[in-house]
Each structure stands twice: as C-alpha cells, then as structure tokens.
Scaffold this active site. Structure first.
Site: not given
Ligand code: G3I
Ligand code: 9MR
Length: 584
Positions: A182, A507, A550, A559
């Site tokens: 993103d 992604h 992939d 991503e």
């Molecule tokens: O905190 C809980 C923990 O208690 C539990 O044991 C564990 C089990 O899987 O889950 C933990 O929560 C996770 C959290 O990350 C912290 O590690 C969630 O399940 C998991 O869904 C969450 O994922 C994060 C994701 O965003 C969704 O919020 C990723 O770490 C994080 O790297 C990712 O970051 C995104 C940004 O929001 C937007 N930009 C892209 C980026 C990469 O995808």
């Molecule tokens: O592109 C977004 C990515 O960077 C984030 O990690 C992800 C989870 O927050 O979300 C992606 O965006 C998606 C959105 O959450 C739901 N609609 C589709 C988007 C991707 O095209």
C-alpha cells in the site's frame, strides 16, 4: 508422418521437461547457493532413497556423491523428507544436485560472498519504496516511474487536532517509504524497520560502508544503507507535532488505494492521532539516529542535534501521555473521515518503553533514562516484530557495552545469558526438523509476515554469535537464510528477483500496475500464513507451512513490507560480513 514424429518428439521432450520441473520443485535448497566452507543441505520432499550426486551445471559431470539421510517426518504436515548433506564438497562453481528417480535441482552456486547480490538487492528494495520522488531509469532500470505522493499538503485529521493545528491544517510531510504493497506511511512500522537497519550499520559499519546500491546519493560520503534510511528519517521527523512533541500514528489515505501506480493515487492524505507507542518508537529511532549521524557532521550538518532534541521531546510527551493508544475503531466512532488503512494497533507498551529508554540512555549516557523503566527482567522476551521491540533495545545495549555507564554495565551479564538462552531454545530440535532450519520448528512460526519471523530469528542468533563466538548460532542463522531462499515447504525463494522460483505476483501496487512482467526486485514476500485473512481463493492447502499463494489477492501471504525487508537485509549482510567464521 513428419508431423507425427514432431508430435512424438515434442511429447517426449515436453514430458521429460515437465518431470524435471516437478522433480526440481521437490528438491528444496537455497536457490542462490552456499559458502564454500559452510553447511550445505538440500531437502527432498518425498520418499526416494539412496544416492544423490552433484554435477557441474554446465558439463553435467559428476563432482560429488553422497547418500540421502534417513526419512524424517515433518511435524506440521506429516510429510516425509530426506536430507542431502554435501557440506564436505567445497569447490567453488555452479552446480546442480541430482537424485536418481527424483531429478535435478535448480542450479546453484558455491562461492565466497554468495549472498552479496541478494543483500544489495534487498537494500535496493527500499529505494523502490520511496515516496515523493521519481525513480529514474538510471537507478531503477525497467521499474523507473514518475514521482508519487509529494505529501507536501497533508491534512491534520480531526483525531490529531490541537489548538495550534486545528483539523484541516495543511502540513508538509514528504519522503519516507511506502509501508508495503500500500502507499501509506506508518510511524510504528517505520520504528522497527529503521531500528533494524541502523543496528546493522552499528554492528557491521565496515561491511555496510562497502555496500553501494546505485541510488542518487551514492558516493556522497555516507554509506548507502544510511542514505536510504535518511529518506525515511527525514519523513519521520516531520511526523512530530512541533508544538508538543507528540507523534502522529500514520500518514494515510482514508481508504486503501486501488492497484494503481503511485502518481495515479491522489486521494487526500491525513496525519492521524498521536499516541504513546508512536512517540516511543519515534524516540528510539531518532535517538539512535542522533549518535549515528554524529559520525557524519559534514554530510548531514545539524542532523544529529535535531534528532536528539526530537527524541527527548517525544520521550517527554510519552511520559506525560503514557496511556494513549491508537484504536482505529474508537477513533472512527468519533471522527470523520473514517480511516480504514493499516491499524498497527499495539495495546502493550512495556517493550516500547524499554527500547526508547535504551536508545536514549546509550546516546545521552544519562542514567535517568535507564532508571525510568524496568529494563530487566523482561519476562516476555519476544522475538522482534512491529509490536515487540524490547530486544532491539537489548541488542543496542550489548553492542554499546564499552560506552555504557556503570549502571547499564552491571546488567549486561544477565542480558547476555537471556539472549543465549533464547537462542538455545531456537536451536532446539533443528537437527531433526524436516527442513533442518530454525524456522518452522512449530506451526506457530507461520503468521502474517512469517518470512520476518525467520529473518528475526536469524538476527537473534547472530547476536548470540557475537556474544559467545559459538558457531552453532551462526549456522542456525544461515539455516534461516536457506529457508527464505528456498529450503522450505513451499519451494519458493521469497525474495523477488533472487532465485529460480520466486514470487511473480506480490501484493504490491507498483508491481501490479507498472506493466512490467517481473515484480520490483529485492522485496521479501510475507510468506507462509495459514490465517489466509485475505480470503483469496487458490491457496493450495491450510497446512501451516505450505499455506502460501503467489497471487496478488493473497495479501496475507504475498504482500511485501519494509519491516520484513529490514531483518532480511540485516541477516544477509551480517552473514556476508561473518562468512569467514563458518569454517568448521
Ligand atoms: O495479537 C495476536 C496474538 O495474541 C495471537 O496469538 C496471534 C495469533 O495469530 O495473532 C495476533 O494478532 C495478529 C497481529 O497481526 C499481530 O501479530 C493478527 O492475527 C494478524 O492478523 C495481524 O496481522 C497484521 C496485518 O497487518 C493485519 O492487521 C500484520 O502483523 C501486519 O504486518 C500487517 O500490516 C499491514 C498494514 O496493516 C498495512 N500495510 C501492509 C502491511 C503488511 O501486510
Ligand atoms: O492492499 C491492502 C494491504 O496493503 C493490506 O495489508 C491489507 C490488509 O489491511 O489490505 C489490502 O487492501 C485490501 C482491503 O483490505 C480489502 N479490499 C481489497 C484491498 C486489496 O486490494
């Protein structure tokens, strides 16, 4: 008749090719290669047994013969594997590994500096993530693109409004790296990313100085890793409210952009709610920057001082506002526009206090920072991730041993013990593990961004090596490089552009929208994650260590992100710097 023969020939050739292809996919190894004196292992997924041999990739002449190990059972998938260990073969060259009945591996190298190109490429990955600048062909090759996101008129979101900066105030907050696939810029995730890159410089300054990446700043007297980090540091500094020292959580659109190029993404941008975690991550990063750029007074005049002032201000803000957490849903209940981009919500701040206190203490040598938080014992002692940063502080304290005051010095023996114990736990059972890697001993390793779990485990092991000099830690770290570059249950090398089978459909908005077939190189795919939170169809399985797809829709496993690239950069560069120590 002629046609028939051609058809038959093609049938035989194509079938043979397909068989070789499948076989290569069943032989899992680091698709780039091996250091001459280091352990060298390939893993056969399947049940063949008996001999294997190495052949020269060009002449196909046999150069080494060995025997596959006994069968191992993968504790996660229950699948069988066998190990081909050719560590004894040390002659530099380009080879393939052959297993009669199974086929040939992808070609790989045995040579010194074998990961140098990947290390350089992974640093260069950050250049491609730069906001607010065009990427000319001279530096970006076929991934050249116009400038995106000038971020010179960013709005104060109502959640961040103050008397002096009411909602709608326009500020300038250019530069920085896009977080991931993103186009938003998040302080919390920049925290661990910058801390990891800075630590690489502080741990291996000489190696880093010799790692040019062909960026516009190359040759300016500052190592390119630091030049790259400066692009993000200068942005981060603009994320501090100059009036009170608080730090905005992120600079973001209200909602994620569609899959378009940066210059086509022109939605309004906001800085949103200040909070304690962002302030502390910021304080840690800029405090570390202050001592690093003190070493470059001519190239970065005034920067070290501004950083220190900014760090102290952010720390004071956090002390005055210790319980401010970023809760996107709550925020959206109170303010418009609603913000639906990445949350990076972290409820627990103890680790950020430890990190910020450590960095400020090291840079200022003022005991008050050390005394302000309970640094030890940290009962959690968690592997670093965007929401777990205590170990970053500990690594820094260990590295700075010589410059610490008596107060900090007295805790170092206990800290060393903790890191060694932590690393010993990482090494437990690795020799029986199906892929012989530290990564993947448990299904719990496979979370969103699991590739960074592997990389951060590698960093912990490098720290253990630095403390103890014991090579088992270094070899453990190397096993995770092998994991990331192909010796794993998916058969992918997760670093774009590096390896025979690498992700093609990350992604990542630019890679998807630029019309270039190859994805932007040097970016680490998040990797295997059975969570499958993206609900993308096409995942081959739910098995924890194989749940990878992939495809562009698969953002929960495919991503890329700056906080995943940074530990890979550290691990590859550190291994290059330490390769001589791999001799048995
Ligand atoms: O905190 C809980 C923990 O208690 C539990 O044991 C564990 C089990 O899987 O889950 C933990 O929560 C996770 C959290 O990350 C912290 O590690 C969630 O399940 C998991 O869904 C969450 O994922 C994060 C994701 O965003 C969704 O919020 C990723 O770490 C994080 O790297 C990712 O970051 C995104 C940004 O929001 C937007 N930009 C892209 C980026 C990469 O995808
Ligand atoms: O592109 C977004 C990515 O960077 C984030 O990690 C992800 C989870 O927050 O979300 C992606 O965006 C998606 C959105 O959450 C739901 N609609 C589709 C988007 C991707 O095209």
């Amino acid at each position: 008749m002629k046609n028939k023969t051609a058809l038959l020939l093609c049938f035989c050739f194509c079938a043979a090719r397909a068989a070789a292809q499948i076989a290569a996919d069943n032989i899992r190894l680091n698709q780039i290669g091996f250091y001459p004196a280091a352990p060298k292992i390939a893993v056969l997924v399947g049940t063949d047994s008996g001999a294997f041999y190495l052949a020269d990739a060009r002449t196909r002449k046999k150069v080494y013969t060995g025997r596959l190990s006994e069968t191992r059972t993968n504790v996660i998938s229950k699948k069988k594997t066998r190990i081909a260990d050719f560590s004894a073969f040390q002659k530099p060259g380009k080879y393939i590994l052959m297993i009669p009945d199974a086929g040939a591996s992808y070609p790989f190298l045995i040579e010194p500096n074998v990961h140098r190109a990947a290390a350089t490429g992974a640093v260069k990955g950050f250049y491609y993530q730069r906001a607010s600048t065009a990427l000319p062909e001279k530096y970006a090759g076929k991934w050249a693109r116009p400038e995106g996101h000038p971020d010179d008129s960013v709005l104060i979101h109502p959640s961040a409004a103050t008397e002096k900066r009411p909602a709608g105030t326009v500020i300038s907050s250019p530069r920085g790296w896009y977080d991931a696939g993103d186009y938003n810029k998040y302080v919390v995730n920049s925290g661990i990313t910058m801390g990891t890159l800075f630590s690489l410089y502080e741990d291996f300054p000489d190696y880093v100085k010799g790692l040019p990446t062909n960026i516009p700043e190359s040759g300016n007297g500052v190592p390119d890793l630091l030049n790259e980090a400066l692009w993000n540091l200068r942005w981060m500094l603009t994320m501090q409210d100059p009036d009170d020292g608080g730090v905005y959580h992120k600079l973001t659109n209200a909602a994620f952009d569609p899959m378009v190029m940066p210059e086509q993404a022109r939605k309004p941008r906001y800085v949103v709610q200040k909070n304690t975690i962002a302030a502390l991550d910021f304080a840690a990063v800029v405090a570390q920057a202050a001592r690093i750029f003190k070493g470059f007074p001519k190239e970065t005049p005034g920067l070290a001082d501004s950083c220190l002032t900014a760090a102290v201000k952010a720390w004071k803000w956090a002390e005055a506002n210790p319980d401010d957490r970023y809760r996107q849903n709550d925020m959206n209940g109170r303010f418009e526009p609603k913000i639906t981009t990445g949350g990076y919500e972290d409820g627990a701040g103890a680790d950020e206090w430890i990190w910020a206190a450590s960095e400020l203490y090291i840079t200022t040598r003022e005991d008050t920072y050390y005394q302000a938080v309970q640094l030890l014992p940290d009962t959690l002692f968690r592997l670093p991730s965007w929401n777990q940063v205590a170990l970053l502080g500990y690594y820094s304290l260990l590295r700075q041993e010589k410059t610490l005051t008596a107060l900090g010095k007295k805790d170092l023996p206990a800290l060393k013990q903790k890191i060694l114990a932590f690393s010993d736990r990482l090494l437990q059972g690795v020799d029986q593990q199906a892929f012989n890697t530290v990564m993947g001993r448990s299904a719990k390793d496979f979370i969103w961004g699991s590739s960074a779990v592997a990389a951060n485990e590698g960093i912990a092991l490098i720290q253990a090596f630095r403390i103890s000099g014991s090579k088992k830690y270094l070899r453990g770290a190397l096993s995770n490089i092998d994991y990331l570059l192909g010796r794993n249950a998916t058969g992918y090398s997760f670093l774009t552009g590096f390896g025979a089978r690498t992700p093609m459909h990350i992604h990542h908005r630019p890679s998807e929208a630029d019309g270039v077939a190859d994805p932007v190189p040097g970016l680490l795919s998040g990797g295997t994650n059975p969570g499958q939170q993206d609900k993308c169809s096409g995942y081959p399985t739910k098995i924890a260590d194989e749940s990878y797809l992939d495809a562009v829709c698969a953002y929960a496993s495919n991503e890329i992100a700056i906080n995943w690239n940074a530990p890979l950069v550290y691990l590859l560069a550190a291994m290059e710097a330490l390769q001589k120590n791999l001799v048995p």
